[in-house]
Structure formats: C-alpha cells, structure tokens
Design a protein around this motif. Structure first.
Motif, PDB file in Angstrom:
ATOM      1  N   GLU A  62      50.572 -24.834  10.920  1.00  0.00           N
ATOM      2  CA  GLU A  62      50.649 -23.570  10.194  1.00  0.00           C
ATOM      3  C   GLU A  62      49.855 -23.583   8.898  1.00  0.00           C
ATOM      4  OE1 GLU A  62      54.371 -22.459   8.671  1.00  0.00           O
ATOM      5  OE2 GLU A  62      55.019 -24.479   8.168  1.00  0.00           O
ATOM      6  N   THR A  63      49.619 -24.780   8.324  1.00  0.00           N
ATOM      7  CA  THR A  63      48.767 -24.806   7.129  1.00  0.00           C
ATOM      8  C   THR A  63      47.346 -24.404   7.471  1.00  0.00           C
ATOM      9  OG1 THR A  63      48.325 -27.162   7.479  1.00  0.00           O
ATOM     10  CG2 THR A  63      50.181 -26.590   6.050  1.00  0.00           C
ATOM     11  N   VAL A  64      46.863 -24.845   8.632  1.00  0.00           N
ATOM     12  CA  VAL A  64      45.535 -24.428   9.086  1.00  0.00           C
ATOM     13  C   VAL A  64      45.515 -22.935   9.375  1.00  0.00           C
ATOM     14  CG1 VAL A  64      43.738 -24.816  10.817  1.00  0.00           C
ATOM     15  CG2 VAL A  64      45.152 -26.725  10.044  1.00  0.00           C
ATOM     16  N   VAL A  65      46.572 -22.429  10.011  1.00  0.00           N
ATOM     17  CA  VAL A  65      46.649 -21.005  10.316  1.00  0.00           C
ATOM     18  C   VAL A  65      46.664 -20.181   9.032  1.00  0.00           C
ATOM     19  CG1 VAL A  65      48.099 -19.204  11.342  1.00  0.00           C
ATOM     20  CG2 VAL A  65      47.800 -21.388  12.515  1.00  0.00           C
ATOM     21  N   LEU A  66      47.412 -20.653   8.038  1.00  0.00           N
ATOM     22  CA  LEU A  66      47.475 -19.926   6.768  1.00  0.00           C
ATOM     23  C   LEU A  66      46.103 -19.858   6.097  1.00  0.00           C
ATOM     24  CD1 LEU A  66      49.064 -18.531   4.536  1.00  0.00           C
ATOM     25  CD2 LEU A  66      49.632 -20.779   3.610  1.00  0.00           C
ATOM     26  N   LEU A  67      45.387 -20.972   6.081  1.00  0.00           N
ATOM     27  CA  LEU A  67      44.048 -20.972   5.493  1.00  0.00           C
ATOM     28  C   LEU A  67      43.100 -20.069   6.266  1.00  0.00           C
ATOM     29  CD1 LEU A  67      43.523 -24.713   4.510  1.00  0.00           C
ATOM     30  CD2 LEU A  67      43.993 -22.780   3.017  1.00  0.00           C
ATOM     31  N   ILE A  68      43.209 -20.052   7.591  1.00  0.00           N
ATOM     32  CA  ILE A  68      42.360 -19.178   8.405  1.00  0.00           C
ATOM     33  C   ILE A  68      42.660 -17.709   8.099  1.00  0.00           C
ATOM     34  CG2 ILE A  68      41.854 -18.424  10.755  1.00  0.00           C
ATOM     35  CD1 ILE A  68      42.264 -21.308  11.656  1.00  0.00           C
ATOM     36  N   ILE A  69      43.947 -17.381   7.958  1.00  0.00           N
ATOM     37  CA  ILE A  69      44.334 -15.996   7.654  1.00  0.00           C
ATOM     38  C   ILE A  69      43.776 -15.571   6.298  1.00  0.00           C
ATOM     39  CG2 ILE A  69      46.299 -14.499   7.136  1.00  0.00           C
ATOM     40  CD1 ILE A  69      47.901 -16.061   9.207  1.00  0.00           C
ATOM     41  N   LEU A  70      43.946 -16.439   5.286  1.00  0.00           N
ATOM     42  CA  LEU A  70      43.446 -16.103   3.951  1.00  0.00           C
ATOM     43  C   LEU A  70      41.933 -15.962   3.942  1.00  0.00           C
ATOM     44  CD1 LEU A  70      45.679 -18.457   1.770  1.00  0.00           C
ATOM     45  CD2 LEU A  70      45.941 -16.005   2.122  1.00  0.00           C
ATOM     46  N   ALA A  71      41.237 -16.879   4.648  1.00  0.00           N
ATOM     47  CA  ALA A  71      39.773 -16.801   4.706  1.00  0.00           C
ATOM     48  C   ALA A  71      39.321 -15.536   5.428  1.00  0.00           C
ATOM     49  CB  ALA A  71      39.215 -18.045   5.399  1.00  0.00           C
ATOM     50  N   ALA A  72      40.012 -15.172   6.507  1.00  0.00           N
ATOM     51  CA  ALA A  72      39.646 -13.966   7.254  1.00  0.00           C
ATOM     52  C   ALA A  72      39.863 -12.710   6.421  1.00  0.00           C
ATOM     53  CB  ALA A  72      40.461 -13.897   8.553  1.00  0.00           C
ATOM     54  N   ILE A  73      40.988 -12.660   5.694  1.00  0.00           N
ATOM     55  CA  ILE A  73      41.254 -11.492   4.846  1.00  0.00           C
ATOM     56  C   ILE A  73      40.207 -11.379   3.749  1.00  0.00           C
ATOM     57  CG2 ILE A  73      42.880 -10.523   3.180  1.00  0.00           C
ATOM     58  CD1 ILE A  73      45.137 -11.672   4.869  1.00  0.00           C
ATOM     59  N   LEU A  74      39.872 -12.504   3.108  1.00  0.00           N
ATOM     60  CA  LEU A  74      38.860 -12.481   2.052  1.00  0.00           C
ATOM     61  C   LEU A  74      37.503 -12.063   2.600  1.00  0.00           C
ATOM     62  CD1 LEU A  74      38.092 -13.050  -0.879  1.00  0.00           C
ATOM     63  CD2 LEU A  74      37.688 -15.436  -0.244  1.00  0.00           C
ATOM     64  N   LEU A  75      37.152 -12.549   3.778  1.00  0.00           N
ATOM     65  CA  LEU A  75      35.876 -12.181   4.391  1.00  0.00           C
ATOM     66  C   LEU A  75      35.833 -10.693   4.721  1.00  0.00           C
ATOM     67  CD1 LEU A  75      33.164 -13.128   5.536  1.00  0.00           C
ATOM     68  CD2 LEU A  75      34.322 -13.584   7.714  1.00  0.00           C
ATOM     69  N   LEU A  76      36.929 -10.156   5.249  1.00  0.00           N
ATOM     70  CA  LEU A  76      36.973  -8.732   5.568  1.00  0.00           C
ATOM     71  C   LEU A  76      36.848  -7.878   4.307  1.00  0.00           C
ATOM     72  CD1 LEU A  76      39.794  -8.616   8.282  1.00  0.00           C
ATOM     73  CD2 LEU A  76      37.343  -8.217   8.615  1.00  0.00           C
ATOM     74  N   ILE A  77      37.527  -8.302   3.234  1.00  0.00           N
ATOM     75  CA  ILE A  77      37.468  -7.544   1.985  1.00  0.00           C
ATOM     76  C   ILE A  77      36.061  -7.531   1.413  1.00  0.00           C
ATOM     77  CG2 ILE A  77      38.225  -7.552  -0.420  1.00  0.00           C
ATOM     78  CD1 ILE A  77      40.945  -8.479   0.533  1.00  0.00           C
ATOM     79  N   LEU A  78      35.408  -8.694   1.445  1.00  0.00           N
ATOM     80  CA  LEU A  78      34.066  -8.784   0.874  1.00  0.00           C
ATOM     81  C   LEU A  78      33.013  -8.095   1.732  1.00  0.00           C
ATOM     82  CD1 LEU A  78      34.070 -12.491  -0.403  1.00  0.00           C
ATOM     83  CD2 LEU A  78      34.385 -10.397  -1.742  1.00  0.00           C
ATOM     84  N   SER A  79      33.229  -8.053   3.041  1.00  0.00           N
ATOM     85  CA  SER A  79      32.209  -7.503   3.934  1.00  0.00           C
ATOM     86  C   SER A  79      32.416  -6.017   4.208  1.00  0.00           C
ATOM     87  CB  SER A  79      32.191  -8.287   5.252  1.00  0.00           C
ATOM     88  OG  SER A  79      33.465  -8.234   5.878  1.00  0.00           O
ATOM     89  N   ILE A  80      33.609  -5.629   4.599  1.00  0.00           N
ATOM     90  CA  ILE A  80      33.861  -4.222   4.964  1.00  0.00           C
ATOM     91  C   ILE A  80      35.039  -3.666   4.170  1.00  0.00           C
ATOM     92  CG2 ILE A  80      32.845  -4.377   7.259  1.00  0.00           C
ATOM     93  CD1 ILE A  80      35.675  -4.720   8.382  1.00  0.00           C
ATOM     94  N   GLY A  81      35.133  -4.045   2.895  1.00  0.00           N
ATOM     95  CA  GLY A  81      36.252  -3.588   2.078  1.00  0.00           C
ATOM     96  C   GLY A  81      36.305  -2.081   1.948  1.00  0.00           C
ATOM     97  N   ASN A  82      35.140  -1.431   1.818  1.00  0.00           N
ATOM     98  CA  ASN A  82      35.118   0.033   1.686  1.00  0.00           C
ATOM     99  C   ASN A  82      35.648   0.725   2.936  1.00  0.00           C
ATOM    100  OD1 ASN A  82      34.004  -0.169  -0.871  1.00  0.00           O
ATOM    101  ND2 ASN A  82      31.903  -0.160  -0.097  1.00  0.00           N
ATOM    102  N   VAL A  83      35.391   0.132   4.097  1.00  0.00           N
ATOM    103  CA  VAL A  83      35.880   0.719   5.345  1.00  0.00           C
ATOM    104  C   VAL A  83      37.400   0.599   5.440  1.00  0.00           C
ATOM    105  CG1 VAL A  83      35.724   0.589   7.869  1.00  0.00           C
ATOM    106  CG2 VAL A  83      33.690   0.189   6.465  1.00  0.00           C
ATOM    107  N   LEU A  84      37.937  -0.476   4.883  1.00  0.00           N
ATOM    108  CA  LEU A  84      39.374  -0.734   4.985  1.00  0.00           C
ATOM    109  C   LEU A  84      40.195   0.002   3.933  1.00  0.00           C
ATOM    110  CD1 LEU A  84      39.325  -4.593   5.601  1.00  0.00           C
ATOM    111  CD2 LEU A  84      39.583  -2.785   7.299  1.00  0.00           C
ATOM    112  N   ILE A  85      39.554   0.705   3.009  1.00  0.00           N
ATOM    113  CA  ILE A  85      40.284   1.370   1.925  1.00  0.00           C
ATOM    114  C   ILE A  85      41.354   2.333   2.446  1.00  0.00           C
ATOM    115  CG2 ILE A  85      40.017   3.111   0.111  1.00  0.00           C
ATOM    116  CD1 ILE A  85      37.594   1.626  -0.861  1.00  0.00           C
ATOM    117  N   PRO A  86      41.078   3.214   3.440  1.00  0.00           N
ATOM    118  CA  PRO A  86      42.162   4.092   3.931  1.00  0.00           C
ATOM    119  C   PRO A  86      43.345   3.323   4.486  1.00  0.00           C
ATOM    120  CG  PRO A  86      40.020   4.835   4.722  1.00  0.00           C
ATOM    121  CD  PRO A  86      39.797   3.495   4.109  1.00  0.00           C
ATOM    122  N   ILE A  87      43.084   2.223   5.212  1.00  0.00           N
ATOM    123  CA  ILE A  87      44.173   1.435   5.785  1.00  0.00           C
ATOM    124  C   ILE A  87      44.989   0.768   4.687  1.00  0.00           C
ATOM    125  CG2 ILE A  87      44.726  -0.504   7.301  1.00  0.00           C
ATOM    126  CD1 ILE A  87      42.198   0.122   8.877  1.00  0.00           C
TER     127      ILE A  87
END
Length: 363
Positions: free
Chosen positions: A17-42
């Motif tokens: 689960e430590t690996v899963v947690l790091l993957i989740i955090l990295a994925a969220i950060l990547l989504l925010i930096l790449s398509i953050g404007n698209v995710l604003i309504p959500i």
C-alpha cells in the motif's frame, strides 16, 4: 553504499500500500499539472458537495430520510449558486468597471496628497513622487489595455463557461446522491489490506471537510459583515471591497494584510483625513479582530494546529504549483503531507512491535 540504498528502499517500500499511495499521489499531481484546467469543474463540484455533506449529516442525525436530506442540501446549493451568479457577480463587475474608469482621477487625488510629503520629510522629493505617479499611470493604462484584450480573447470561452454553469450543478447532484457508490468503486482499485491508506483517508476526510465548510462559512460571514458595514458608511465600491475582504481569508496572514491597502486607500480618497475615514479603519479593524480571535477558533476548533511558518510555506508552494486552487487547499494539502508522514511505517515502530510481541510471548 548500494547496500544502504537497497536496504532503505526495501524498508520504505516493503508494504504494497505504500507503493500504491505514492502512485496515487504521483498520478494526482501529474493530472493537476497537465490537465488541471480541464478538471476544474469536477474539483469544484467535489468541493461544493463536501460543503453540502454537513447539511445532509445534520438532517440525518435529526432522523430525516436520506433522500430528503439530499433534496434540502441540493436546494440550498442551487439557491446560493444561482444567487451568486445572478445577483452578486453582476454587481461586483459593475463596480469593478467603475473603479477602472475612475482610477486616473483617483491617482490625481493621491498625487495631490503625496505632494505634501516633501514639505514634511526630507526622505521623499517632489521628483520621486512625480516619477511614481507617472509609473502608476503607465501601469494603469497597460492594465486597461490588458483587460480589453483579455475580454476579447475570452469571448470564445463564454460557451465553455456556460457549459460549466450547467455541468457543475449536475455533478454536485450525483456526488451527493451516489457518494457511497463512487467511494466503493474507487476502493475496488486499492489493496484489500490498507491500514496506511485508511489512516490517511480518515484523517484527510475529517480535516478537509472541516476546513472546506469552515472556510466557506468564514468567507460568507466576513464578506456579508464587510458589505453591510461598508454600505452603511456609504463607502464606494462596497460590494467589490467586501468580496475582496471575504476572499482574503483564504490566504492566512497574507490575505488580510494585502486587502487592507485598497480598503484604506479607497476610504482615504473618498473622505480624506476625517471622521468617516477613521470610523472605516476602526470598523475594518474590528471585523479582522473578530474574524481572527472569535470566528476562526469557532469554525476550526477541530483543525490540526500548524505552525504559521508551515502554513505560509504551504501557501507559497501549492499556490505556485496550482494558482488559486493551490492557495485555497494549501492547508488541507499540508495536512495530507503531515498525515502521510505520521502514518508512514517507521523502522523503530516495527522494532518496538517486534519487541512487544516477543515479551508477550515470553510471558
């Protein structure tokens, strides 16, 4: 050296689960930096649904059926949402346009007031003041041109704005209605044994809910109190300044200091050194004092205490990464980092558990 690195890596990532947690955090950060404007309504819909969960929980505690609690909470949301769109935003926009149109005359009044400084102090000269005023006039002209070009450039996005206005209420409804279903679906992607993830989730669920609802209530109370006070004193641009004062609470320590300047400046240019101006300063000081010493302790009594330096660093870091959204969620994100650090497995904790189990076995 390689052996030390290998041992450290194996110790940190020993659990799945430590690996899963790091993957989740990295994925969220990547989504925010790449398509953050698209995710604003959500993200905006999730935040708004978080705010309404307090109403649902309170009504459920009083014995109301869940569908009725959801209907009442959603009705309150729609009233506030479209009330802001139809009443507050047009008024604020009108006052903002008026302020921009009157900025040159306000600068001339400010220049006349500053021209007294060279007579009273040797630090400032008349040439310096004229240079400052010329620079300010140039910047205001550039600001006007930028606003015109910005408004023209944003015309194609009006359709997207209208879509978001329709989309956000729909998303909020389904986030309220199917909250448990969505959480169960997301948990299906996680390991079955997840004590670390569960500890972080429970910590963040309480803290984010408390922070978001408390901060929304604080914005409304401070903004409404400021608007009523400014209107009773007939201060120019009362709605615009009250909105700025209300939103300033989003940035701890810094926001109140920044928004004080326009409030005091508008009051001085309107009344000069008179009783009305000093009354404005006193009233504004009372609002800030009540907010910091009464309202914040009441609304955030369950929040995790954090050092002011940690809060300022969080605002700077997350605000630099994600702008206004990062500023708003600086404290919850800092709380997330703190929860992960406190919940992360530690070697001494593992050794202590081993020693305890050995002692119990020997007894």
């Amino acid at each position: 050296m390689l052996g030390m690195v290998r041992n450290w890596f194996n110790r940190i990532f020993a659990e799945e689960e430590t690996v899963v947690l790091l993957i989740i955090l990295a994925a969220i950060l990547l989504l925010i930096l790449s398509i953050g404007n698209v995710l604003i309504p959500i993200i905006a819909s999730v935040v708004l649904a978080f705010m309404m969960q307090g109403v649902i929980a309170r009504m459920s505690a009083l014995g109301a059926r869940r569908w009725l609690a959801i209907a009442v909470a959603y009705g309150i949301f729609l009233t506030v949402f479209f009330g802001v769109l139809m009443l507050l935003l047009p008024l604020v926009w009108q006052q903002l346009v008026t302020l921009i149109q009157e900025l040159p005359s306000m600068l001339r009044k400010l220049q006349q007031a500053l021209m007294v400084l060279p007579e009273r102090s040797e630090v400032f000269t008349e040439a310096q003041i004229r240079e400052w005023m010329t620079l300010a006039t140039t910047e205001i002209g550039s600001l006007g041109q930028y606003l015109v070009s910005f408004s023209l450039a944003q015309l194609p996005n009006v359709v997207g704005l209208m879509i978001n206005i329709v989309l956000i209420p729909i998303l909020v409804f389904f986030f309220l209605k199917d909250k448990q279903l969505i959480l169960e679906w997301l948990s299906g992607f996680l390991p079955r044994r997840r004590p670390l993830l569960r500890a972080v989730w429970l910590e963040m669920n309480d803290q984010v809910a408390n922070y978001v609802r408390g901060k929304a209530i604080e914005i409304v109370i401070v903004g409404v109190a400021s608007y009523i006070s400014f209107s009773l004193m007939s201060l120019n641009y009362a709605a615009l300044l009250a909105l700025a004062v209300g939103l300033s609470v989003v940035i701890p320590y810094i926001g109140a200091a920044v928004v004080t300047l326009p409030v005091v400046l508008v009051g001085y240019l309107q009344w000069g050194w008179g009783g009305e101006f000093f009354t404005l300063c006193i009233v504004y000081g009372i609002i800030q004092a009540l907010d910091g010493n009464v309202l914040v302790p009441l609304l955030f009594s369950e929040a995790v205490n954090m050092h002011p330096v940690a809060i300022i660093v969080a605002v700077l870091v997350f605000g630099g990464i994600w702008g206004m959204w990062g500023v708003f969620f600086a404290i919850p994100l800092a709380t997330l980092v703190k929860a992960i650090l406190y919940s992360w497995p530690r070697p001494h904790a593992v050794s202590n558990e081993t020693e305890t189990s050995s002692e119990q076995a020997s007894l």
